[in-house]
Design a protein around this motif. Sequence first.
Motif, mmCIF file in Angstrom:
data_model
loop_
_atom_site.group_PDB
_atom_site.id
_atom_site.type_symbol
_atom_site.label_atom_id
_atom_site.label_comp_id
_atom_site.label_asym_id
_atom_site.label_seq_id
_atom_site.Cartn_x
_atom_site.Cartn_y
_atom_site.Cartn_z
ATOM 1 N N LEU B 211 20.439 4.045 -16.911
ATOM 2 C CA LEU B 211 20.524 5.214 -17.788
ATOM 3 C C LEU B 211 20.483 6.491 -16.975
ATOM 4 N N GLU B 212 21.495 7.303 -17.103
ATOM 5 C CA GLU B 212 21.433 8.627 -16.486
ATOM 6 C C GLU B 212 20.324 9.403 -17.192
ATOM 7 N N THR B 213 19.358 9.868 -16.425
ATOM 8 C CA THR B 213 18.102 10.340 -17.014
ATOM 9 C C THR B 213 17.696 11.693 -16.441
ATOM 10 N N ASP B 214 17.150 12.534 -17.295
ATOM 11 C CA ASP B 214 16.431 13.724 -16.847
ATOM 12 C C ASP B 214 14.952 13.361 -16.821
ATOM 13 N N GLY B 215 14.287 13.652 -15.718
ATOM 14 C CA GLY B 215 12.863 13.361 -15.685
ATOM 15 C C GLY B 215 12.315 13.415 -14.278
ATOM 16 N N ALA B 216 11.012 13.269 -14.173
ATOM 17 C CA ALA B 216 10.356 13.270 -12.871
ATOM 18 C C ALA B 216 9.193 12.302 -12.900
ATOM 19 N N CYS B 217 8.854 11.855 -11.714
ATOM 20 C CA CYS B 217 7.728 10.958 -11.536
ATOM 21 C C CYS B 217 7.102 11.302 -10.190
ATOM 22 N N ALA B 218 5.787 11.167 -10.098
ATOM 23 C CA ALA B 218 5.088 11.482 -8.853
ATOM 24 C C ALA B 218 3.976 10.466 -8.616
ATOM 25 N N VAL B 219 3.708 10.186 -7.349
ATOM 26 C CA VAL B 219 2.561 9.349 -6.993
ATOM 27 C C VAL B 219 1.782 10.033 -5.879
ATOM 28 N N VAL B 220 0.465 9.817 -5.865
ATOM 29 C CA VAL B 220 -0.415 10.405 -4.857
ATOM 30 C C VAL B 220 -0.791 9.325 -3.851
ATOM 31 N N VAL B 221 -0.530 9.600 -2.578
ATOM 32 C CA VAL B 221 -0.868 8.659 -1.510
ATOM 33 C C VAL B 221 -1.996 9.250 -0.673
ATOM 34 N N THR B 222 -3.043 8.453 -0.467
ATOM 35 C CA THR B 222 -4.157 8.903 0.367
ATOM 36 C C THR B 222 -4.731 7.688 1.099
ATOM 37 N N SER B 223 -5.796 7.909 1.851
ATOM 38 C CA SER B 223 -6.367 6.782 2.597
ATOM 39 C C SER B 223 -7.065 5.828 1.635
ATOM 40 N N ARG B 224 -7.179 4.584 2.056
ATOM 41 C CA ARG B 224 -7.880 3.591 1.231
ATOM 42 C C ARG B 224 -9.313 4.041 0.943
ATOM 43 N N GLU B 225 -9.972 4.564 1.943
ATOM 44 C CA GLU B 225 -11.364 4.963 1.774
ATOM 45 C C GLU B 225 -11.490 6.095 0.758
ATOM 46 N N ARG B 226 -10.626 7.088 0.887
ATOM 47 C CA ARG B 226 -10.688 8.222 -0.038
ATOM 48 C C ARG B 226 -10.319 7.757 -1.444
ATOM 49 N N ALA B 227 -9.323 6.869 -1.538
ATOM 50 C CA ALA B 227 -8.894 6.402 -2.869
ATOM 51 C C ALA B 227 -10.049 5.719 -3.594
ATOM 52 N N ARG B 228 -10.911 5.045 -2.855
ATOM 53 C CA ARG B 228 -12.028 4.329 -3.482
ATOM 54 C C ARG B 228 -13.017 5.279 -4.137
ATOM 55 N N ASP B 229 -13.005 6.551 -3.718
ATOM 56 C CA ASP B 229 -13.909 7.536 -4.309
ATOM 57 C C ASP B 229 -13.285 8.270 -5.491
ATOM 58 N N LEU B 230 -12.043 7.939 -5.818
ATOM 59 C CA LEU B 230 -11.338 8.692 -6.863
ATOM 60 C C LEU B 230 -11.395 7.964 -8.202
ATOM 61 N N ARG B 231 -10.691 8.540 -9.163
ATOM 62 C CA ARG B 231 -10.847 8.143 -10.558
ATOM 63 C C ARG B 231 -10.313 6.749 -10.871
ATOM 64 N N GLN B 232 -9.215 6.355 -10.216
ATOM 65 C CA GLN B 232 -8.524 5.108 -10.569
ATOM 66 C C GLN B 232 -8.787 4.022 -9.529
ATOM 67 N N PRO B 233 -8.689 2.765 -9.961
ATOM 68 C CA PRO B 233 -8.764 1.700 -8.953
ATOM 69 C C PRO B 233 -7.593 1.838 -7.966
ATOM 70 N N PRO B 234 -7.863 1.816 -6.670
ATOM 71 C CA PRO B 234 -6.771 2.018 -5.705
ATOM 72 C C PRO B 234 -5.755 0.876 -5.754
ATOM 73 N N VAL B 235 -4.523 1.247 -5.529
ATOM 74 C CA VAL B 235 -3.460 0.255 -5.327
ATOM 75 C C VAL B 235 -2.996 0.421 -3.882
ATOM 76 N N LEU B 236 -3.215 -0.614 -3.096
ATOM 77 C CA LEU B 236 -3.004 -0.506 -1.649
ATOM 78 C C LEU B 236 -1.537 -0.649 -1.274
ATOM 79 N N VAL B 237 -1.112 0.173 -0.320
ATOM 80 C CA VAL B 237 0.206 -0.002 0.293
ATOM 81 C C VAL B 237 0.035 -1.087 1.348
ATOM 82 N N SER B 238 0.460 -2.291 1.000
ATOM 83 C CA SER B 238 0.158 -3.445 1.832
ATOM 84 C C SER B 238 1.276 -3.745 2.819
ATOM 85 N N GLY B 239 2.493 -3.444 2.407
ATOM 86 C CA GLY B 239 3.643 -3.617 3.295
ATOM 87 C C GLY B 239 4.680 -2.556 3.008
#
Lengths: 139, 391
Positions: B211-239
């Motif tokens: 579908l040709e779409t108008d829109g945007a999406c964003a993701v926040v990337v940070t260190s594993r350690e810092r992510a563990r202190d944030l609001r959401q359960p971290p999803v690790l960049v494994s590969g």
Amino acid sequence: MMIPPEPDRDSAPWWEAVRRHELTVQRCGGCGALRFPARAVCNRCRSLEYEWTPVAGTGRVYSWIVNHQVFLRPMKELVPFPVLLVRLDEGEDLLMYGGLAGGDAAGLRDGLPVEAVFEDAPDGAGATIVNWRPRAAAP
Amino acid sequence: MSGLRDRTAIAGVGYTPFSKDSGVSTLTLAARAILAALDDAGLTVDDVDALATHRVGDSTPPWVVAPALGVPEVRWYLDQFGGGSVSHSVVAQAAMAVAAGVAETVVCYRAINARSEFRMGGTGRGPAPLFDVQYQAPYGYFAPPQQFAMSARAHMNAYGTTHEQLGAIAVGQRANAVKNARALKRDPITMDDYLASRWIAEPLRLLDCCLETDGACAVVVTSRERARDLRQPPVLVSGAAWGGGDSFFSGAGSVPSGTDLTVTEAARIAPRLYAMAGVGPGDIDVAELYDCFTYSVVVQLEDYGFCAKGEGGPYAASGALALDGELPVNTHGGFLSEGYVHGINHIAEAVAQLRGTAGDRQVPGAEVALSTAQPGYVLAGTSALILRSDR
């Protein structure tokens, strides 16, 4: 012709040959490999030396589409039209695109023998393109 | 070769609504998605020190978005040229920047008005400035559906792949989109609907196309350690893997996709992608496979090792890709039915699945996800991520 050819500095000799109704590819001056499209260096032996050499203008259909969507306004009068991808007889890795010259798109099939047909733009723009016409199979 | 394995995490995800006419600029779209992603993570703009995106002359670059948002100091940015094939490399490079200590909190975004302003291969934009185009455009060949149709035909020729097998992907993904409130297309479709849809470029129909779409999406990337202190359960960049070879019809005999349209660059990057994550195809619980067209799913099922070469069509039609199947694919409906933000919404969906927050479409117990970019046509490169839950 929807969009006129826009040669770059490497490909200008190829387009000039097409204008003369000659089909050519590059022959590496180092290892002799044939290549297309035009590039300044051989990706096998890295030689910068090459010459343009004629090919027979025969090949076999590798894949094709039949385009129906009008992506650009000039297409409106032409759809549906086929676009072919042809392997030249001189090498498995020599592939060229083109339209279908004569014949019916319904007759296209994998491996169909074809030959190059040169088509001059009717508008005097000085452009020539290469289309492909089905031919009798080689013996 | 563990490389980036589990060193960084996706800590936040944000979207704008998807539509056919956003009515706003790509800068506005980017800002909205980024603010939503930061809020999701429990962060603010003051925490951001890097931005990354990709574009093809159709969107707003990081060095415009950063001052517009008031980012205090930009320590790293990426303004990658390219379309869907580089989409996952943006997040991969953000992970690399964080792992290298160059940046701490990177927002990755893609913001497009792909229906109302810059349509791919059509109104509003000319062909991409690639050297190959001169040999194709004079024949009316330059649009992505045509390019993938050419590959699909070659695959049909070589392996007997059928229209119904492509249709099974369109029908199955629509069923997933029914369960996704964000999806642009939520009405179920049948195989008859698929087979009755008009040709775009044979062998592809309208319902083979995203579908040709108008829109945007964003993701926040940070260190594993810092992510563990944030609001959401971290999803690790494994590969993470990205790269490519030559243009595919240019006599590049050393490149797998050089003269064989039925193999993509995904086949080249898959081994090192799996090696970095320390997993194999059998470990993947959810796969978000770049579905600009149905056919690209078929070829990636093969090239990422889920079935043998040539078996992608039968595998797709077997029911294996359903939410309750062996390999749930494009759980949000994919680009075919959710919307097409050029790749990043696959990553966002993988994050939802790994957090366990995908609602009606949740794959129970999903722990490892594959998310992939356009598999290597046009720019002859691709990129992909393996993500995993941090538990």
